[in-house]
Scaffold this motif. Structure first.
Motif, mmCIF file in Angstrom:
data_model
loop_
_atom_site.group_PDB
_atom_site.id
_atom_site.type_symbol
_atom_site.label_atom_id
_atom_site.label_comp_id
_atom_site.label_asym_id
_atom_site.label_seq_id
_atom_site.Cartn_x
_atom_site.Cartn_y
_atom_site.Cartn_z
ATOM 1 N N UNK A 208 0.808 -1.207 0.000
ATOM 2 C CA UNK A 208 0.000 0.000 0.000
ATOM 3 C C UNK A 208 0.847 1.265 0.000
ATOM 4 N N UNK A 209 2.040 1.215 0.598
ATOM 5 C CA UNK A 209 2.905 2.402 0.708
ATOM 6 C C UNK A 209 4.008 2.423 -0.336
ATOM 7 N N UNK A 210 4.008 1.468 -1.276
ATOM 8 C CA UNK A 210 5.165 1.231 -2.140
ATOM 9 C C UNK A 210 5.517 2.442 -2.987
ATOM 10 N N UNK A 211 4.521 3.152 -3.491
ATOM 11 C CA UNK A 211 4.780 4.253 -4.425
ATOM 12 C C UNK A 211 4.796 5.609 -3.731
ATOM 13 N N UNK A 212 4.777 5.610 -2.365
ATOM 14 C CA UNK A 212 4.875 6.874 -1.634
ATOM 15 C C UNK A 212 6.319 7.369 -1.633
ATOM 16 N N UNK A 213 6.520 8.684 -1.817
ATOM 17 C CA UNK A 213 7.892 9.214 -1.789
ATOM 18 C C UNK A 213 8.567 8.922 -0.449
ATOM 19 N N UNK A 214 9.834 8.559 -0.512
ATOM 20 C CA UNK A 214 10.721 8.342 0.635
ATOM 21 C C UNK A 214 10.379 7.069 1.419
ATOM 22 N N UNK A 215 9.453 6.262 0.932
ATOM 23 C CA UNK A 215 9.178 4.980 1.596
ATOM 24 C C UNK A 215 10.112 3.918 1.043
#
Length: 900
Positions: A847-854
């Motif tokens: 779910x967080x894969x394409x969030x910046x800086x994750x």
């Protein structure tokens, strides 16, 4: 290794003790939390541990039988020194715990993770910890979950502490109510009993108020003075009686009157006086008294107790006469002793300490309930009647009198065979005999009536004090306190409640709500206006229910709307029957509007904070994109420059290899011809041929040139791939072959795909479909392919390391493979899928894969921007889609869909 104590250890221990939780019974709330912690972290043991001065005690536990351990053995003693989670992945690999008793022995701890339980002021009370007998690590998700559970533990502790405080407040409130109820219900009865007791006393009790007016006479006093029961001004006292000094002749001046002296602040003790009523018999009295004050030290009046010693005075005179006549007639002495209001006795104490009563008058039978002859035969009959609490003072006073030969004067209690307790006042004078014994001749007086009067006076003072105290408590609070009976009439109100109604306390008592001006709508409620009415709550409380309303608006006498927090509770009598209800209202108007304003302010601040956070996120993302774009642009220029510089010398070498092969072949042909024409060369030529190994050179030289040609071909391919890949700075869309970009990327990553040490070679499985040319930003798509393939390689290398550890560094059982599939899904779209059989990802990570800086990589191994940039290139730049599907320990697949 033992843990050191925290810097604020004293404060920490005091805070822990204030929660009153140590050694309490198990509670479901804490047990559920440790069960959840063990389940989330997949550990056999989970604890809520509280670190005391000498031990760690487990409030909740799962997987462990013991309830505490010494503090020096506690892992949690180390954890409370930390602000962050304290994790020991492998205790045997940690020098602090390798030889720890709980590591080398039961429960064989190999893994420990503890979340410090911090109070609001930063003091660590203990930990929420999980324990395993196998080494392991926790994911970020598990650690965050443990932190959340640790906060829940502290919430449970704070809630428990708040409940304890609330119970204490309720108990105190009930105690105050019980006192009020007792005083209200029994005050009148006690006053009547007090008056009856005072009137039953043989001693007189007289008191005046703070103005000096007589306000209290008991029956004995009225008899002594011949006074009416009404209060009298001081200037009318002399109209009813005359006062004289002890001689009965000299008029007593005002300043010598015992009540006047007590009113002036003097402690009066047994002042002798003679009172002669206008109509009555003169009496000799012993007066004792003092002034009494309220808590603030204000004088409320004075009280005097008067003991009638008229008969004693007469007896004393008669006793003197009898002492004179004793020498003349023993018979007369016995008759006199028998008529005294006390016991005449002689006590003898021999030099060896044996006591006896040589003489005891007849009053002994009335007072001691025993014949005088029995006392003379056995002195213990009297001594054993002395009250246990008074025996020490009795024997001490006798010993002192024997040693000093001073008069003996003792007051104490005796317990009679009937169970009655009597007060004795004994006086005598010692005399040393020739044989060393000591003889006391004296008198014993029954002063039980006088003591009873003194106790009655004390009870009166205590009742008045309690009444004043209760009223002071009620009137000192700003909260409203009121009570109503079953007719809804007020039987108790405090000053704050009455003032809110614009009246005084006396005006409110005995009235109901309608009589006090409350509107029928407010009392009974109206469904049309949605007003409930407080009479419903009154009825519920009188029926035995406890009512609590956090929000109750009401308009007071000053016309202001006030918000009240109201509680109503039933009041029970000694039979358990509800006789009234008690109300308690607190004005929370300021607090209500302050909280309302605070909530509005917090909402505005949150909205602004969200806006600022979104702006900051966009700025950071834009900055990172610009840096990445500039970096990739510079990298493209660098790669293109390097490719160009390598290409020129490689082309020069590659172009000369064919002529070099031809020349070499010609030279070798000439050499063969020469050897055929000159079969026997000179010795020098043969020596050179042998030195240079001519046969090997003739065979190896063509192979060497062929290998050089193969190497230059490879270099040209790499240079071509670098030139194609370096199109990152191209600004225009172009129709390109996506397979070519993928192949160029694989060539660049070729070295990472090869076997390295114990890491096996990564297999590339290509399943290319028939794709048309796609109009796109070729360089940016190459960057996407590079990021996805690099992540797949990292996942496979991580999976290979995990398999090595699980198999004891044996060869991995699964061949690491990257599968690349391309297909034309319809005439308008192509699809490129890149899959690996690596570690895979959890749904939460996906779910967080394409969030910046994750990023899931270790610190220093990833920026967290790769997939975010891929998402922007595919979705925003090319209006395509990028999807991911993954299963932990199975692998991951990214699918790109691009318009043609």
């Amino acid at each position: 290794m033992n843990a050191t104590a925290p810097e604020q250890e004293v404060q920490r221990l005091a805070k822990l003790l204030s929660y009153k939780i140590l050694d309490t019974e198990p509670e479901t709330g804490y047990d559920d939390l440790v069960e959840l912690a063990a389940h989330i972290c997949q550990t056999p043991i989970a604890l809520v541990s509280l670190v005391d001065a000498k031990r760690q005690w487990f409030k909740a536990k799962v997987g462990l039988e013991i309830s505490e351990t010494p503090r020096e053995l506690a892992f949690c003693a180390h954890a409370i020194l930390q602000q962050d989670p304290f994790v020991v992945p492998d205790t045997k690999a940690d020098v602090r715990f390798a030889n720890h008793l709980l590591v080398i022995g039961a429960p064989y701890i190999r893994f420990y993770a503890g979340i410090p339980l911090h109070t609001a002021d930063g003091l660590a009370l203990g930990t929420l910890c999980v324990i395993d007998n196998q080494p392991r690590t926790l994911s970020n998700v598990q650690i965050n979950a443990l932190k959340a559970l640790g906060r829940q533990v502290m919430s449970q502790l704070e809630l428990r502490s708040s409940n304890q405080k609330l119970q204490q407040e309720i108990a105190e409130h009930q105690q105050v109510e019980a006192v009020r109820q007792q005083v209200t219900a029994h005050l009148q009865k006690e006053q009547e009993c007090l008056k009856a007791m005072l009137d039953s006393l043989t001693d007189g009790i007289v008191a005046c108020d703070d103005k000096g007016d007589l306000m209290l006479f008991n029956h004995a006093t009225r008899t002594f003075h011949g006074l009416p029961e009404v209060a009298l001004p001081a200037d009318q006292w002399a109209q009813h009686f005359d006062l004289y000094l002890a001689d009965g002749i000299t008029p007593m001046p005002t300043h010598a009157i015992p009540l006047f002296r007590a009113f002036q602040g003097e402690q009066v003790h047994e002042a002798e006086m003679v009172i002669v009523p206008k109509h009555g018999t003169p009496r000799t009295l012993l007066a004792s008294g003092r002034a009494f004050f309220d808590e603030a030290g204000n004088k409320l009046g004075a009280v005097v107790a008067m003991h009638n010693i008229t008969e004693r005075k007469h007896a004393a005179i008669e006793h003197q006469d009898m002492e004179t006549a004793l020498y003349q007639s023993e018979s007369r002495f016995h008759n006199l002793a028998a008529n005294l209001p006390g016991t005449v006795y002689q006590f003898r104490l021999d030099a060896n300490g044996v006591g006896s009563f040589p003489y005891m008058s007849a009053f002994c039978k009335e007072f001691y309930e025993v014949e005088p002859e029995a006392v003379q035969q056995n002195a213990g009959v009297i001594l054993e009647r002395i009250h246990p609490d008074d025996r020490d003072s009795f024997f001490a006073s006798v010993a002192t009198s024997q040693q000093t030969l001073q008069p003996w004067d003792w007051v104490g209690r005796l317990i009679m065979p009937s169970g009655q307790v009597k007060w004795l006042h004994a006086i005598s004078r010692p005399e040393r005999q020739a044989d060393g014994s000591t003889v006391w001749d004296g008198l014993q007086l029954d002063i039980s009536d006088r003591k009873q009067a003194e106790l009655a006076l004390q009870a009166l003072q205590e009742t008045e004090y309690q009444s004043r105290l209760l009223r002071t408590v009620l009137d000192s609070t700003q909260d409203w306190i009121f009570a109503k009976d079953h007719n809804f009439r007020y039987i108790l109100v405090n000053r704050s409640f009455a003032e809110a109604l614009g009246q005084d306390v006396e005006a409110v008592l005995g009235k109901d709500d309608l009589e006090l001006g409350f509107s029928p709508e407010l009392i009974f409620g109206t469904p049309e206006t949605n007003i409930r009415g407080f009479r419903v709550d009154d009825q519920a409380a009188l029926a035995g229910e406890k009512i609590h309303h956090h929000y109750e608006p009401i308009t007071t006498a000053d016309g202001l709307l006030r918000i009240l927090d109201t509680r109503k509770t039933p009041l029970y009598d000694s039979d358990g029957t509800v006789f009234a209800m008690l109300g308690y209202s607190r004005d929370i108007t300021k607090q209500h509007y302050a909280e309302k304003a605070l909530r509005h302010s917090e909402a505005q601040l949150k909205e602004k904070a969200d806006e600022l956070e979104q702006t900051l996120r966009e700025l950071r993302q834009t900055q990172t994109q610009m840096i990445q774009a500039e970096k990739m642009s510079g990298l493209g220029q660098l790669v293109a420059g390097i490719a160009h510089e390598i290409n020129n010398p490689v082309n020069f070498i590659h172009g000369n290899l064919n002529p070099a092969q031809e020349y070499t072949q010609d030279l070798l042909s000439l050499l063969n011809l020469y050897q055929a024409q000159v079969p026997n060369p000179s010795l020098e030529i043969e020596a050179t041929i042998e030195t240079i190994d001519l046969d090997f050179l003739r065979k190896d030289l063509p192979k060497l040139l062929s290998s050089m040609k193969m190497g230059t071909d490879r270099i040209r391919e790499i240079v071509l791939s670098l030139r194609n890949f370096s199109r990152l700075d191209e600004a225009d869309r172009k129709a390109v072959n996506l397979h070519e970009g993928i192949e160029n990327t694989l060539i660049i990553l070729g070295n990472r795909l090869k076997a390295q040490g114990k890491e096996p070679e990564i297999n590339i499985a290509k399943q290319y479909g028939d794709l048309p040319l796609v109009e796109c930003y070729a360089g940016q798509l190459n960057q996407v392919f590079m990021n996805l393939l690099s992540n797949a390689i990292d996942a496979l290398r991580e999976e290979s390391e995990n398999q090595d550890r699980q198999a004891g560094n044996a060869l991995a059982s699964t061949t690491p493979t990257i599968t690349i599939r391309t297909q034309l899904i319809d005439p308008q779209y192509v699809q490129i899928c890149i899959a690996d059989n690596g570690t895979g990802m959890t749904p939460n990570v996906q779910q967080k894969l394409f969030e910046p800086f994750f990023t899931t990589k270790a610190v220093g191994k990833g920026t967290g921007m790769g997939l975010a940039i891929c998402y922007q290139i595919v979705v925003e730049k090319h209006e395509g889609t990028i999807e991911v599907s993954s299963t932990p320990d199975k692998g991951t697949e990214f699918c790109l869909t691009l318009p043609v």
